[in-house]
Design a protein around this motif. Structure first.
Motif, PDB file in Angstrom:
ATOM      1  N   VAL A 221     -13.702   0.661  -0.674  1.00 45.54           N
ATOM      2  CA  VAL A 221     -13.187   1.056   0.647  1.00 45.54           C
ATOM      3  C   VAL A 221     -12.318   2.299   0.517  1.00 45.54           C
ATOM      4  CG1 VAL A 221     -11.728   0.348   2.580  1.00 45.54           C
ATOM      5  CG2 VAL A 221     -13.302  -1.306   1.533  1.00 45.54           C
ATOM      6  N   ILE A 222     -11.427   2.299  -0.462  1.00 46.00           N
ATOM      7  CA  ILE A 222     -10.540   3.456  -0.665  1.00 46.00           C
ATOM      8  C   ILE A 222     -11.351   4.695  -1.021  1.00 46.00           C
ATOM      9  CG2 ILE A 222      -8.643   4.358  -2.065  1.00 46.00           C
ATOM     10  CD1 ILE A 222      -7.771   1.450  -2.473  1.00 46.00           C
ATOM     11  N   GLY A 223     -12.362   4.501  -1.906  1.00 43.88           N
ATOM     12  CA  GLY A 223     -13.182   5.629  -2.340  1.00 43.88           C
ATOM     13  C   GLY A 223     -13.872   6.332  -1.184  1.00 43.88           C
ATOM     14  N   GLU A 224     -14.270   5.593  -0.159  1.00 35.67           N
ATOM     15  CA  GLU A 224     -14.942   6.194   0.989  1.00 35.67           C
ATOM     16  C   GLU A 224     -14.048   7.203   1.708  1.00 35.67           C
ATOM     17  OE1 GLU A 224     -16.128   2.987   3.433  1.00 35.67           O
ATOM     18  OE2 GLU A 224     -17.663   2.232   2.049  1.00 35.67           O
ATOM     19  N   HIS A 225     -12.721   6.989   1.671  1.00 35.71           N
ATOM     20  CA  HIS A 225     -11.800   7.853   2.400  1.00 35.71           C
ATOM     21  C   HIS A 225     -11.215   8.976   1.547  1.00 35.71           C
ATOM     22  CE1 HIS A 225     -11.937   4.244   4.951  1.00 35.71           C
ATOM     23  NE2 HIS A 225     -11.621   5.049   5.968  1.00 35.71           N
ATOM     24  N   VAL A 226     -11.194   8.796   0.223  1.00 29.90           N
ATOM     25  CA  VAL A 226     -10.612   9.855  -0.617  1.00 29.90           C
ATOM     26  C   VAL A 226     -11.677  10.615  -1.412  1.00 29.90           C
ATOM     27  CG1 VAL A 226      -8.411   8.645  -0.819  1.00 29.90           C
ATOM     28  CG2 VAL A 226     -10.177   8.288  -2.574  1.00 29.90           C
ATOM     29  N   GLY A 227     -12.944  10.356  -1.096  1.00 27.16           N
ATOM     30  CA  GLY A 227     -14.023  11.090  -1.753  1.00 27.16           C
ATOM     31  C   GLY A 227     -14.189  10.740  -3.213  1.00 27.16           C
ATOM     32  N   GLY A 228     -14.213   9.450  -3.508  1.00 25.80           N
ATOM     33  CA  GLY A 228     -14.345   9.052  -4.903  1.00 25.80           C
ATOM     34  C   GLY A 228     -14.966   7.689  -5.045  1.00 25.80           C
TER      35      GLY A 228
ATOM     36  N   ALA B 227       0.860  -1.184   0.000  1.00 24.01           N
ATOM     37  CA  ALA B 227       0.000   0.000   0.000  1.00 24.01           C
ATOM     38  C   ALA B 227       0.891   1.226   0.000  1.00 24.01           C
ATOM     39  CB  ALA B 227      -0.930  -0.004   1.208  1.00 24.01           C
ATOM     40  N   GLU B 228       0.846   2.013  -1.076  1.00 19.78           N
ATOM     41  CA  GLU B 228       1.787   3.125  -1.211  1.00 19.78           C
ATOM     42  C   GLU B 228       1.129   4.292  -1.936  1.00 19.78           C
ATOM     43  OE1 GLU B 228       5.491   4.606  -0.260  1.00 19.78           O
ATOM     44  OE2 GLU B 228       4.933   2.494  -0.012  1.00 19.78           O
ATOM     45  N   ASN B 229       1.355   5.502  -1.399  1.00 12.98           N
ATOM     46  CA  ASN B 229       0.935   6.742  -2.075  1.00 12.98           C
ATOM     47  C   ASN B 229       2.153   7.264  -2.829  1.00 12.98           C
ATOM     48  OD1 ASN B 229       0.064   9.197  -2.937  1.00 12.98           O
ATOM     49  ND2 ASN B 229      -0.546   9.984  -0.921  1.00 12.98           N
ATOM     50  N   LEU B 230       2.086   7.251  -4.162  1.00 13.76           N
ATOM     51  CA  LEU B 230       3.227   7.638  -4.990  1.00 13.76           C
ATOM     52  C   LEU B 230       3.227   9.120  -5.336  1.00 13.76           C
ATOM     53  CD1 LEU B 230       3.275   4.557  -7.382  1.00 13.76           C
ATOM     54  CD2 LEU B 230       4.559   4.905  -5.279  1.00 13.76           C
ATOM     55  N   GLY B 231       2.250   9.863  -4.794  1.00 13.56           N
ATOM     56  CA  GLY B 231       2.236  11.315  -4.974  1.00 13.56           C
ATOM     57  C   GLY B 231       2.036  11.719  -6.424  1.00 13.56           C
TER      58      GLY B 231
ATOM     59  N   PHE C 134      -5.538   9.076   1.698  1.00 11.81           N
ATOM     60  CA  PHE C 134      -4.956   7.768   1.396  1.00 11.81           C
ATOM     61  C   PHE C 134      -4.444   7.045   2.652  1.00 11.81           C
ATOM     62  CE2 PHE C 134      -4.403   9.027  -3.198  1.00 11.81           C
ATOM     63  CZ  PHE C 134      -5.198   7.999  -3.694  1.00 11.81           C
ATOM     64  N   THR C 135      -3.873   7.785   3.613  1.00  9.25           N
ATOM     65  CA  THR C 135      -3.342   7.141   4.837  1.00  9.25           C
ATOM     66  C   THR C 135      -4.438   6.372   5.546  1.00  9.25           C
ATOM     67  OG1 THR C 135      -1.676   8.879   5.079  1.00  9.25           O
ATOM     68  CG2 THR C 135      -2.181   7.534   7.031  1.00  9.25           C
ATOM     69  N   ALA C 136      -5.588   7.048   5.746  1.00 11.91           N
ATOM     70  CA  ALA C 136      -6.713   6.383   6.405  1.00 11.91           C
ATOM     71  C   ALA C 136      -7.240   5.239   5.559  1.00 11.91           C
ATOM     72  CB  ALA C 136      -7.826   7.399   6.676  1.00 11.91           C
ATOM     73  N   ALA C 137      -7.229   5.414   4.219  1.00 12.47           N
ATOM     74  CA  ALA C 137      -7.723   4.371   3.317  1.00 12.47           C
ATOM     75  C   ALA C 137      -6.866   3.118   3.415  1.00 12.47           C
ATOM     76  CB  ALA C 137      -7.729   4.894   1.888  1.00 12.47           C
ATOM     77  N   PHE C 138      -5.531   3.306   3.427  1.00  8.69           N
ATOM     78  CA  PHE C 138      -4.639   2.151   3.512  1.00  8.69           C
ATOM     79  C   PHE C 138      -4.811   1.428   4.843  1.00  8.69           C
ATOM     80  CE2 PHE C 138      -1.469   4.494   0.530  1.00  8.69           C
ATOM     81  CZ  PHE C 138      -2.293   4.237  -0.561  1.00  8.69           C
TER      82      PHE C 138
ATOM     83  N   VAL D 120      -2.341  -5.398  -3.901  1.00 10.71           N
ATOM     84  CA  VAL D 120      -1.549  -4.200  -4.163  1.00 10.71           C
ATOM     85  C   VAL D 120      -2.497  -3.007  -4.235  1.00 10.71           C
ATOM     86  CG1 VAL D 120       0.016  -3.030  -5.759  1.00 10.71           C
ATOM     87  CG2 VAL D 120       0.135  -5.529  -5.468  1.00 10.71           C
ATOM     88  N   VAL D 121      -2.193  -1.951  -3.469  1.00 16.05           N
ATOM     89  CA  VAL D 121      -2.997  -0.736  -3.472  1.00 16.05           C
ATOM     90  C   VAL D 121      -2.063   0.439  -3.697  1.00 16.05           C
ATOM     91  CG1 VAL D 121      -4.625   0.703  -2.210  1.00 16.05           C
ATOM     92  CG2 VAL D 121      -4.609  -1.767  -1.836  1.00 16.05           C
ATOM     93  N   LEU D 122      -2.232   1.161  -4.814  1.00 17.35           N
ATOM     94  CA  LEU D 122      -1.390   2.316  -5.134  1.00 17.35           C
ATOM     95  C   LEU D 122      -2.247   3.553  -5.315  1.00 17.35           C
ATOM     96  CD1 LEU D 122       1.075   0.765  -7.771  1.00 17.35           C
ATOM     97  CD2 LEU D 122       1.378   0.961  -5.291  1.00 17.35           C
ATOM     98  N   GLY D 123      -1.787   4.672  -4.772  1.00 15.95           N
ATOM     99  CA  GLY D 123      -2.492   5.943  -4.918  1.00 15.95           C
ATOM    100  C   GLY D 123      -1.568   7.010  -5.452  1.00 15.95           C
TER     101      GLY D 123
END
Length: 889
Positions: free
Chosen positions: A849-856, A786-790, A875-879, A816-819
């Motif tokens: 699940v991810i969409g609920e935390h990043v508004g999408g 799980a990684e936020n690649l900015g 993304f932090t909360a989503a991961f 694998v979860v990438l943002g």
């Protein structure tokens, strides 16, 4: 008796009786209610509706009108009596003879001896029907003609009462039937068996006016018409069946040769196989003729309107041939055969043979490629159905194959049977019914959408406008009519928008692709700007004007002034259009035929039938030929002559246009350009000035468009192009002549640089993927990355990287979860290995699940999904949420 002789006998019979022979109108008329002419009386509608007085001497006419009806294309071939194309022979009386005359004319031709020009039918085999209470017609048949009472039958409004389906003229009708004998059905006349008793002629007694309503019998009869009219229709194909002694229209001299050709190409035999195969043979024969006649009148395949109808017809031919066993191309054989059978009746086919064949064959080539795409979709559906353990293809999928790829249901059924599957035919027909309902609703809306032109009728009939603008740009004429908001008015004042009608005008009304003139009027102390000039009924000029000062009344004298600059530039563009057309045909050959045009001051566009894009070399050649014609300074000659004489000279006509007996021929450079045209033109070709071709493009399947400037507009365009070239030459430090080569070099360098950047980018992503593999951590029984690649990775790359990481993790159960972050957006991607999917993980659920935390939100397949949100900070909360969810499993 061959069909062309049947036609000749019909025309001679009525001409000898004093009727004016009227050539068949084009299948394409300027009528918003019709795609194609679908009845013999259609060209006469303005006279029956009272919009114009009939121009025929003695008030009678006769014609053999080509017709097309395509509402139920899918039904063609199921019976042996229905054709999409047919020929309707008719005789018409406008206030002259009525019931007795119409009945006598029909009976005399049908039963008259063949030696004396009749059809020689046995009168003992003819039956007639009349409307329920039409005692007058019944008495004429019984007492004047001698038809026994028992062979005269009465039918209700649905069968024996005619109207156009909208308010207007209507009346009872009488139909003539031929008894084909007991082998065709039971005794008892038309009311008992309309297969044995074949309707051959319908006599319509137009005597009443109908009101609003729907259907054939759900309307009110308002009262009698001022004049009683006659409209009859004799089915040429049906008479041919009887006179040629064949069972049905597909056995006649016009269509049987196509079936014979289909037998040779497919190896199947008509009449000896299954009923479905016989239907396919009839589809090929019927549609080949209809398609050929539609192409003859200028239609090319397309995705809407007439073009879509033509495309459907051609594709049904191809599909039917393949289902019968044909392996290769078939269209050339079918179309050539039908052209041979129809040319005796329509000699104009001969000159259009190459064009017709090119359009049909090119559509076959295109469809065979489309068929491959549709087959691929079908195979995907078969795989999905079998994979789900089912045996039926859904009706919706069958309809998609039909509507999008042109697969008829019988082709889908055939292919499904080969795979051991069935098709939800009921569901398919449900979707088809919805589509037909929409089409009928649209057609009904169009029926009532025709403009009401009755306000102009008095002027069209009694005061047609005299155009004096070929020789002069000014003129005086009394104002004989004013119209505003669809109503006649007597006077106008400053600020009013009005349509001014005068006896004579120098102002050109829009026609033949040329826009109407602009100019001014002075009427007493009033001044008007003329913003447009339009025609009504090809006879009446409407000057659409704004009163800018003063006021005036009907009866005042108007001084009309054409804007000289507008007219000069419009003439240049129109004459340039003729030269472009000639240059096109010289460059591309005779199949490049005009499909439409528009010219206005300094600009023209020209649409033409051609199957492929033009090359830069061809465009350059067209421009060169056109400007050479300008430079030659040919005299532009205009002459009026009979239509047949103009055609014999080789003058070109616009397909779909209806011309009068006397036409105007515009000739530039003798045989170089000779066209029927009513537009305004320069006196000599050099007056056009330079012509600059801007380019060409597609405006539909098989139709291309060239655009060009003429005169000063061309000069301005070329001047800008020169300035641009000089600027590029200076910037690139290259002589103008070397610019193409220099730009090509720079383009290649740019492509190489882009490729290098792409490779470096791919390497960088691969390096990051390698590093991310090592960052995997445990989440319950799953491996999780799980990684936020900015902002360093785009949405497309996120998906590719997620898939790559899942592949590298191999057989382990991993997610694998990438943002990322792009312009305030938060794209993300999720991938799951096969083991993770087997363990119940669905990438689409993780995306939610991810969409609920990043508004999408997002979606996808169990092994790969993606989405996008609006809050990268989430993304932090989503991961963390994904980690908890995996750990809890």
């Amino acid at each position: 008796m061959q069909t062309h002789e049947i036609r000749e006998r019909f025309t001679k019979h009525f001409v000898d009786a004093g009727h004016t022979p009227v050539p068949s109108a084009s299948l394409i008329l300027d009528d918003p209610t019709l795609l194609f002419v679908n009845a013999g009386m259609v060209p006469f509608k303005p006279y029956f509706l009272g919009q114009q007085n009939p121009p025929f001497e003695n008030g009678t006419a006769t014609s053999i009108q080509k017709c097309v009806r395509t509402l139920d294309i899918e039904e063609v071939g199921i019976t042996t009596r229905h054709n999409t194309f047919f020929q309707m022979a008719g005789n018409f009386s406008f206030g002259q003879y009525f019931k007795e005359g119409a009945i006598t004319h029909a009976w005399t031709l049908l039963t008259g001896s063949q030696d004396e020009g009749g059809y020689g039918l046995d009168p003992e085999r003819l039956w007639v029907t009349v409307y329920l209470d039409d005692d007058e017609a019944a008495e004429i048949w019984r007492d004047k003609i001698g038809v026994p009472e028992e062979r005269i039958q009465r039918l209700g409004m649905a069968d024996n009462y005619w109207s156009m389906g909208i308010p207007g003229p209507c009346g009872p009708c009488s139909e003539i039937y031929y008894d084909r004998g007991p082998e065709y059905g039971k005794d008892g006349g038309p009311v008992a068996d309309d297969n044995r008793y074949l309707e051959v002629w319908n006599l319509v007694f137009m005597q009443n006016e109908r009101g609003e309503g729907t259907g054939k019998d759900n309307f009110e009869i308002l009262g009698p018409l001022p004049k009683k009219n006659i409209d009859t229709g004799m089915g040429v194909e049906r008479i041919a069946c009887i006179l040629q002694g064949v069972d049905n229209v597909y056995e006649t001299d016009l269509l049987r040769p196509v079936i014979d050709a289909a037998e040779r190409l497919t190896g199947s035999t008509y009449g000896e196989g299954s009923h479905e195969d016989d239907i396919r043979f009839r589809v090929i024969a019927d549609h080949s003729r209809t398609a050929m006649m539609i192409i003859l009148d200028g239609v090319t395949p397309g995705n809407e309107g007439r073009g879509y109808i033509l495309r459907r017809l051609l594709r049904r031919i191809i599909r039917s041939a393949r289902l019968l066993g044909a392996k290769g191309n078939t269209m050339e054989t079918f179309i050539t055969t039908i052209m041979d059978t129809m040319t005796p009746s329509y000699p104009e086919i001969e000159k259009a043979r190459e064009r017709i064949l090119t359009v049909a064959v090119n559509e076959e080539k295109a469809f065979l490629r489309t068929l491959e795409s549709g087959t691929e979709l079908f195979e995907q559906e078969v795989s999905a159905v079998k994979g789900a353990g089912k045996t039926e293809i859904s009706g919706e999928k069958a309809f998609t194959l039909h509507d999008t790829y042109g697969f008829p249901i019988d082709l889908t059924l055939e292919m499904a049977r080969e795979q051991g599957l069935t098709v939800d035919e009921e569901g398919f027909h449900s979707f088809m019914a919805e589509q037909k309902a929409r089409a009928k609703a649209d057609n009904q809306a169009k029926k009532h959408g025709a403009a009401d032109l009755t306000v102009y009728r008095e002027f069209v009939d009694n005061h047609p406008t005299e155009f004096i603008g070929y020789d002069q740009l000014e003129g005086e004429s009394p104002v004989i009519g004013l119209v505003a908001g669809g109503e006649k008015i007597h006077s106008a004042k400053e600020g009013d928008e009005v349509e001014v009608i005068v006896e004579a005008t120098p102002m050109y009304a829009e026609a033949g692709g040329q826009l109407g003139d602009r100019g001014t009027m002075t009427i007493g102390d009033a001044t008007l700007n003329v913003n447009d000039v339009q025609k009504i009924g090809k006879k009446l000029w409407l000057h659409k004007s704004t009163v800018t000062a003063g006021g005036f009344e009907v009866g005042d004298t108007a001084a009309l002034h054409v804007d000289e600059q507008w007219r000069h530039a419009a003439r240049q563009a129109h004459s340039a259009t003729h030269l472009i057309h000639a240059a096109l045909r010289q460059t591309l050959g005779p199949t490049a035929v005009q499909a439409g045009s528009m010219n206005k001051p300094g600009y023209l566009r020209f649409d033409f039938n051609y199957a492929q894009a033009l090359t830069p070399k061809q465009l350059e050649e067209i421009e060169r030929i056109t400007n050479e014609a300008v430079d030659t300074d040919w005299t532009v000659n205009t002459n009026e002559m009979p239509l047949e004489e103009a055609k014999a000279m080789g003058a070109m006509a616009l397909f779909g246009e209806n011309y009068g007996d006397i036409v105007r021929v515009v000739e530039i450079g003798g045989p170089f350009s000779m066209e029927l045209c009513g537009g305004t033109h320069v006196a000599r070709s050099a007056q056009i000035g330079p012509v600059a071709v801007l380019g060409e493009s597609s405006v539909g399947s098989g139709v291309r468009r060239i655009e060009a400037y003429s005169g000063l507009n061309s000069f301005s365009y070329l001047s800008k192009e020169r300035s641009l070239a000089e600027g590029l030459a200076t910037a690139l430090k290259t002589p103008s002549d070397d610019l193409p080569e220099r730009i090509a070099q720079l383009t290649e360098k740019l492509k190489a640089a882009e490729k290098e950047i792409e490779n470096l980018h791919a390497k960088a992503l691969a390096d990051r993927v390698g590093a991310l593999v090592d960052s995997a951590k445990k989440a319950g029984s799953f491996e999780l990355i799980a990684e936020n690649l900015g902002e360093t990775v785009g949405a497309k790359d996120l998906r590719a990287m997620a898939q790559d990481l899942a592949n590298r993790l191999g057989s382990c159960s991993a997610v694998v979860v990438l943002g990322g972050s792009q312009g305030g957006k938060a794209p993300f991607a999720v991938a799951a290995t096969a083991a993770a999917v087997d363990a119940g993980i669905k990438a689409g659920d993780v995306v939610k699940v991810i969409g609920e935390h990043v508004g999408g939100k997002g979606g996808g397949k169990p092994n790969l999904a993606q989405g996008s949100g609006s809050n990268p900070a989430g993304f932090t909360a989503a991961f963390d949420a994904v980690t908890r969810d995996l750990a809890a499993r």
